[in-house]
Each structure stands twice: as C-alpha cells, then as structure tokens.
Motif scaffolding. Structure first.
Motif, PDB file in Angstrom:
ATOM      1  N   UNK A  83      -7.317  75.193  40.168  1.00 53.58           N
ATOM      2  CA  UNK A  83      -5.962  75.218  40.068  1.00 53.58           C
ATOM      3  C   UNK A  83      -5.464  75.675  41.385  1.00 53.58           C
ATOM      4  N   UNK A  84      -6.204  76.562  41.878  1.00 52.47           N
ATOM      5  CA  UNK A  84      -5.901  76.747  43.130  1.00 52.47           C
ATOM      6  C   UNK A  84      -5.609  75.477  44.015  1.00 52.47           C
ATOM      7  N   UNK A  85      -6.400  74.418  44.246  1.00 50.40           N
ATOM      8  CA  UNK A  85      -6.652  73.358  44.708  1.00 50.40           C
ATOM      9  C   UNK A  85      -5.418  72.173  44.889  1.00 50.40           C
ATOM     10  N   UNK A  86      -5.019  72.615  43.429  1.00 49.30           N
ATOM     11  CA  UNK A  86      -4.272  71.710  42.515  1.00 49.30           C
ATOM     12  C   UNK A  86      -2.418  72.237  43.703  1.00 49.30           C
ATOM     13  N   UNK A  87      -3.245  73.981  43.585  1.00 51.46           N
ATOM     14  CA  UNK A  87      -1.402  73.862  43.986  1.00 51.46           C
ATOM     15  C   UNK A  87      -1.199  73.830  45.408  1.00 51.46           C
ATOM     16  N   UNK A  88      -2.816  73.754  45.744  1.00 49.36           N
ATOM     17  CA  UNK A  88      -2.343  73.620  47.136  1.00 49.36           C
ATOM     18  C   UNK A  88      -1.910  71.872  47.979  1.00 49.36           C
ATOM     19  N   UNK A  89      -2.336  71.323  47.380  1.00 53.00           N
ATOM     20  CA  UNK A  89      -2.400  69.885  47.234  1.00 53.00           C
ATOM     21  C   UNK A  89      -0.701  69.858  47.170  1.00 53.00           C
ATOM     22  N   UNK A  90      -0.439  70.177  45.553  1.00 53.35           N
ATOM     23  CA  UNK A  90       1.391  69.830  46.063  1.00 53.35           C
ATOM     24  C   UNK A  90       2.270  70.795  47.063  1.00 53.35           C
ATOM     25  N   UNK A  91       1.655  71.819  47.490  1.00 49.49           N
ATOM     26  CA  UNK A  91       2.174  72.764  48.885  1.00 49.49           C
ATOM     27  C   UNK A  91       2.403  72.018  49.207  1.00 49.49           C
ATOM     28  N   UNK A  92       1.160  71.034  49.619  1.00 50.75           N
ATOM     29  CA  UNK A  92       1.263  70.422  51.311  1.00 50.75           C
ATOM     30  C   UNK A  92       1.559  69.097  50.835  1.00 50.75           C
ATOM     31  N   UNK A  93       2.129  68.675  50.015  1.00 54.56           N
ATOM     32  CA  UNK A  93       2.757  67.417  49.695  1.00 54.56           C
ATOM     33  C   UNK A  93       4.078  67.739  49.593  1.00 54.56           C
ATOM     34  N   UNK A  94       4.649  69.473  49.751  1.00 55.88           N
ATOM     35  CA  UNK A  94       5.787  68.996  49.673  1.00 55.88           C
ATOM     36  C   UNK A  94       6.091  69.341  50.778  1.00 55.88           C
ATOM     37  N   UNK A 146      -5.852  63.962  56.099  1.00 56.85           N
ATOM     38  CA  UNK A 146      -5.087  65.448  56.361  1.00 56.85           C
ATOM     39  C   UNK A 146      -6.059  66.882  56.462  1.00 56.85           C
ATOM     40  N   UNK A 147      -5.187  67.161  57.849  1.00 62.40           N
ATOM     41  CA  UNK A 147      -5.629  68.745  57.912  1.00 62.40           C
ATOM     42  C   UNK A 147      -5.599  69.354  57.002  1.00 62.40           C
ATOM     43  N   UNK A 192      -9.932  69.061  48.032  1.00 60.99           N
ATOM     44  CA  UNK A 192      -8.054  69.140  48.146  1.00 60.99           C
ATOM     45  C   UNK A 192      -7.517  68.224  48.661  1.00 60.99           C
ATOM     46  N   UNK A 193      -8.608  67.358  49.661  1.00 53.61           N
ATOM     47  CA  UNK A 193      -8.135  65.983  49.986  1.00 53.61           C
ATOM     48  C   UNK A 193      -7.613  64.392  49.078  1.00 53.61           C
ATOM     49  N   UNK A 194      -8.761  65.773  48.085  1.00 54.28           N
ATOM     50  CA  UNK A 194      -8.848  64.394  47.057  1.00 54.28           C
ATOM     51  C   UNK A 194      -7.898  64.666  46.105  1.00 54.28           C
ATOM     52  N   UNK A 195      -7.103  65.465  45.630  1.00 54.77           N
ATOM     53  CA  UNK A 195      -5.777  66.132  44.859  1.00 54.77           C
ATOM     54  C   UNK A 195      -5.107  65.120  45.451  1.00 54.77           C
ATOM     55  N   UNK A 196      -5.006  65.484  47.356  1.00 55.50           N
ATOM     56  CA  UNK A 196      -3.808  64.343  47.164  1.00 55.50           C
ATOM     57  C   UNK A 196      -3.935  62.918  47.490  1.00 55.50           C
ATOM     58  N   UNK A 197      -4.791  62.975  47.180  1.00 50.68           N
ATOM     59  CA  UNK A 197      -5.110  60.824  47.480  1.00 50.68           C
ATOM     60  C   UNK A 197      -4.671  61.012  45.850  1.00 50.68           C
ATOM     61  N   UNK A 198      -5.032  61.564  44.535  1.00 46.88           N
ATOM     62  CA  UNK A 198      -5.296  60.822  43.456  1.00 46.88           C
ATOM     63  C   UNK A 198      -3.666  60.573  43.509  1.00 46.88           C
ATOM     64  N   UNK A 199      -2.922  61.869  43.298  1.00 47.81           N
ATOM     65  CA  UNK A 199      -1.403  61.756  43.362  1.00 47.81           C
ATOM     66  C   UNK A 199      -0.637  60.691  43.988  1.00 47.81           C
ATOM     67  N   UNK A 200      -1.100  60.451  45.557  1.00 47.68           N
ATOM     68  CA  UNK A 200      -0.319  59.523  45.625  1.00 47.68           C
ATOM     69  C   UNK A 200      -1.007  57.701  45.283  1.00 47.68           C
TER      70      UNK A 200
END
Length: 486
Positions: free
Chosen positions: A159-170, A40-41, A474-482
């Motif tokens: 905190x910011x990394x998780x919010x960035x990750x969820x914002x990206x996924x949304x 992800x970019x 941020x890439x880690x949190x996105x991948x973890x949620x998935x």
C-alpha cells in the motif's frame, strides 16, 4: 529370443531418442536483453513513511466488534497527509468507510485501466509472543538495515509502496496514457468482504473492465525452489480454493467406566485418521505445470530431461515434490485438521464430538467434489459432514503468456536482472479473487527478496523488511506503471 532382445533394444533406443529430442526442444521462457529500469533516487523519507504506517496498529478481527476502528481513521488521516499530490490530483473514494479506491485518469480512454492493489489491515500479535520480537511489533523501529513491525511484509509495504510510487511520478509530471486504479482493502485478513469485495462489486456495477490486476503474493525466493538454486521471482497465476468442514459424531454419552466399543470421539478420530492417510491425489495440471515449464530450461541436464518428459517422469516428479510441505501443497488439495471439540469432564463420555478440517483446493477441484470425496473416504453413515461458512472454489488460472504477464516479467527483469521468473500456484488466499469479473488476468507478486526462513515472519514474529528492499519495491512499481502504458 534374440529377436525379442533386439526389439527391446530398438524400443529403448527410440525411447532415449524421444527423451533427448523433447529435452533439446525445450526453449527458455526467460526474457533476455531487458534494458534496466530508469534509475530513480528513492528518498530516505519513504522508509520513514512506512515506519509511521507500522506505528498505527490497524488490526482486523473476524469479530468486527473487536476491531479498533479509531486506528483505521488514523491511518486514513496519515496517508492523506503523507501523500498530498495523490490526494490532490487523483480521484479517491471510500467504501464502508475504510476501503480505498484511487483513480489516476489516463490520457487514452481506449486503453483499459490496470488495477494495483493491497491491504493495510494486519493480523494481531499472538498473546504472549510480544517478548519473542526483537523489536516491538508496532514501534516501527529501523535498525541494522531493517524496518521491524507487523505489516512490513503483509501488506502495508504494498500500500505504502504504491502510494510512494504514484507520488513520485506525480512530482515528475508523469501523465499515464492508461488509467491507473489503486484499491486498498481494510479487512483482507478477515475475508475482505467490507473492503475488496465491496470495491470490486462497485467497479463491476460501473461496467469497468481492466487490463490486469496485480495484488500481493509471490516473492523473490532467494534460496530458490525445488531443483533450482537461483533467485526465483514467483508470480501467482492462480490461488487455491478454501473450504472448512465439520465432521461430527453423536453417541450416547454416559459414565466413562462403561464405555461403548467406540465413542463419539473415537468415531471422529477414526474419520480424521482416514482423511489424513488418504490424501487427495497429486496432480501436475493445477498450475504447477506452468512453474515447471518456466524452470525446466534453468535446471541441470538430468532434471531437464525429467521436466521435458513429464508424460513419463510425472510420478517421479510428484513423489519428489511431495517431500517438502510447500511443494506438496502446490500439487494437491490439502487436508488439515485444525480444531477438535469434545467433552467437558474426564470421567464423562461426551455425547457429540466435532473436528474442523480445512481444505485448500487445487485448481481443478471444487467444493462439491471435495465434500463428496470426504464422505467416501470416511465411509461411515454415522458421521455428519457439514460445511462451515460457504467455502470458495479455486480462482481461474491466468495466462502466463498474456501481454500483461509479459509486462510484469519485463519489469521484474529490469529491476532484478539476475532472477528467474516463473508462474506458480498461490497457496493462500488474497483479495484479488473478488476482481475476477473485471479481468481474466489476475497476478499476485510482491517484489521483495526473502528466503524460506524470512517468510516465517509473515503472520509470525519479527516481521521485517530490508530498507534497500523497500526502495527497490518502489522502483519496481514506478517501472511497472511506465511499462504498462501501451
């Protein structure tokens, strides 16, 4: 005589065979053939968002009256503006005004939620140390590939990394099968009672049970751990308990020209000396045994023999680990005198003297047991031992063999393929301890690579985070949620 020698020789051969069998039976706990996370970019705006958060000095103080709550109001306003989709599509609520809980409803209510957490309060910058910072601690400056500032490592990055990750996924129209809970405390640095404790109590009252909790904690140790010179991703599976005791002696006081054989200061000093010279025994069963299990297959053959045969080499391993502060702290309950109060004038004997001693309890020890041992070691009925506050026992040891741990392990390998993953004992305390009623799977990991020297920035001077490292977070949190959707 020959028969005795033959018997000894046979026993030695049997011992050697047993050692080798145990060594060759070792299997690696490392996941292999893990596919890389979908690339992800991460936009440049992400690091700018974190920089903006750093510029809001959300400093928490033990004395709540000293806390500037206007900064916490600013932070809440800032995250609402910075992450519009999160605040439009997720249910969100506050606790004690500043504790934050977000709920991203999953499609399958039969699946337990996961809870990802952090805290956005920070510790103060010690008076007089501002000049030691390369860049001002609350200016949020980005230079040389690093963002400097208080909170870049502890813990606005999470905190910011998780919010960035969820914002990206949304933005990508991702819809989770499993509900995602995000919990952000405002007072972790001052015991977390207004934030995490209150949020956890509310979730418990609502009957919420979660699959796992992930909080801040272990890092990717770039200079390895004792005996292993590789990058090691350390996942906290437990955290030590906390206890402070006041050790007090009361004398008669009087003029310093006619001192007694032992003053109140002398009695307390002797008690402290006894405690320091009689440390709690080392143990390899308080969670560090899981670390040793995971690194055993990754070290040299000689070390592998020792780790595979701890029934024989346990004392040697304990001795080796006791040579460094961090390893020593992971195998025993530690004793740390931190405050001494006595006297007001150089020629007057104080009536009373008090030392405050802090203990970090290894799993397997208890507050009551530590107090009892302290009294036994001091062995002086004239010394009073009183608990300061409440203290808390160590947390449960979460299973590194659980499906939840394996999901975290898999995600780490998908983003950081070269690391060795290992469970370990968290030496400090986190907000995660309050969520033990919701799950037995509580893990502590911050996907940030740091060496031993760089970790000194946590609560210290020149706290900073690499721009690329934050993007990987941020890439880690996105991948973890998935990865956590099954």
């Amino acid at each position: 005589m020959r028969s005795i020698l033959r018997l000894i020789g046979a026993l030695l051969i049997l011992l050697l065979v047993a050692l080798l069998i145990n060594t060759f039976r070792l299997t690696s706990h490392q996941l292999t053939n893990v596919p890389p996370a979908t690339p992800i970019e991460v936009p440049d705006s992400a690091i700018q968002h974190l920089a903006g958060a750093i510029r809001i000095p959300t400093v928490s103080f033990t004395d709540y009256a000293l806390t500037d709550t206007t900064q916490f109001d600013k932070f809440l306003t800032y995250v609402r503006a910075t992450f519009p989709l999160v605040h439009r599509r997720l249910k969100h609520e506050t606790f004690n005004q500043y504790g934050l809980l977000y709920e991203w409803q999953g499609k399958n209510p039969a699946l337990k939620p996961i809870l990802l957490m952090g805290h956005y309060d920070v510790v103060p910058v010690i008076q007089g140390t501002q000049r030691m910072w390369k860049r001002p601690p609350f200016d949020g400056l980005i230079e040389g590939g690093y963002l400097y500032g208080r909170g870049t490592l502890d813990d606005k990055m999470s905190v910011m990394g998780l919010l960035e990750s969820v914002e990206y996924l949304l933005h990508t129209n991702f819809q989770p099968e499993r509900t995602i809970l995000l919990a952000f405390g405002q007072d972790e640095e001052t015991l977390g009672k207004r934030g995490a404790q209150t949020i956890a109590a509310a979730l418990k009252q609502r009957g919420v049970s979660v699959e796992y909790v992930l909080d801040e904690g272990g890092i990717i140790k770039t200079d390895g751990v004792s005996g292993l010179n590789k990058r090691v991703a350390l996942i906290g599976i437990t955290e030590k308990g906390y206890l402070s005791l006041e050790v007090t002696a009361i004398g008669k006081g009087g003029h310093s020209s006619m001192p007694p054989v032992q003053t109140s200061i002398g009695m307390v000093a002797e008690a402290v000396s006894k405690l320091e010279h009689n440390p709690f025994p080392a143990r390899l069963d308080g969670g560090v045994d899981r670390l040793l299990d995971y690194v055993a297959s990754e070290v040299s053959f000689g070390q592998r023999v020792a780790l595979a045969n701890r029934w024989l080499f346990g004392p040697l391993i304990e001795h080796q680990m006791s040579q460094t502060k961090s390893a020593n702290a992971s195998i025993r309950t530690t004793t740390a005198p931190t405050i001494f109060r006595a006297g007001a004038k150089d020629n007057v004997l104080p009536i009373d003297a008090t030392a405050t001693i802090n203990f970090r309890l290894l799993p397997g020890d208890t507050v009551e047991g530590v107090i009892e041992r302290v009294k036994q070691v001091i062995d002086n009925d004239s010394i009073q031992v009183n608990i300061l506050g409440k203290g808390n026992d160590p947390s449960i040891v979460s299973d590194p063999g659980s499906p939840s741990f394996l999901k975290i392990h898999q995600t780490i390998k998908s983003v950081f393929p070269d690391v060795v993953v290992a469970p370990y004992v968290m030496l400090g305390a986190t907000d995660s301890k309050y969520y033990s009623a919701l799950t037995s799977s509580i893990y502590r990991f911050s996907p940030i690579p740091l060496n031993d020297a760089e970790t000194q920035g946590i609560h210290g001077t020149n706290e900073r985070i690499g721009v690329n490292d934050y993007q990987n977070m941020i890439r880690f949190y996105v991948a973890l949620i998935k990865n956590s959707q099954q």
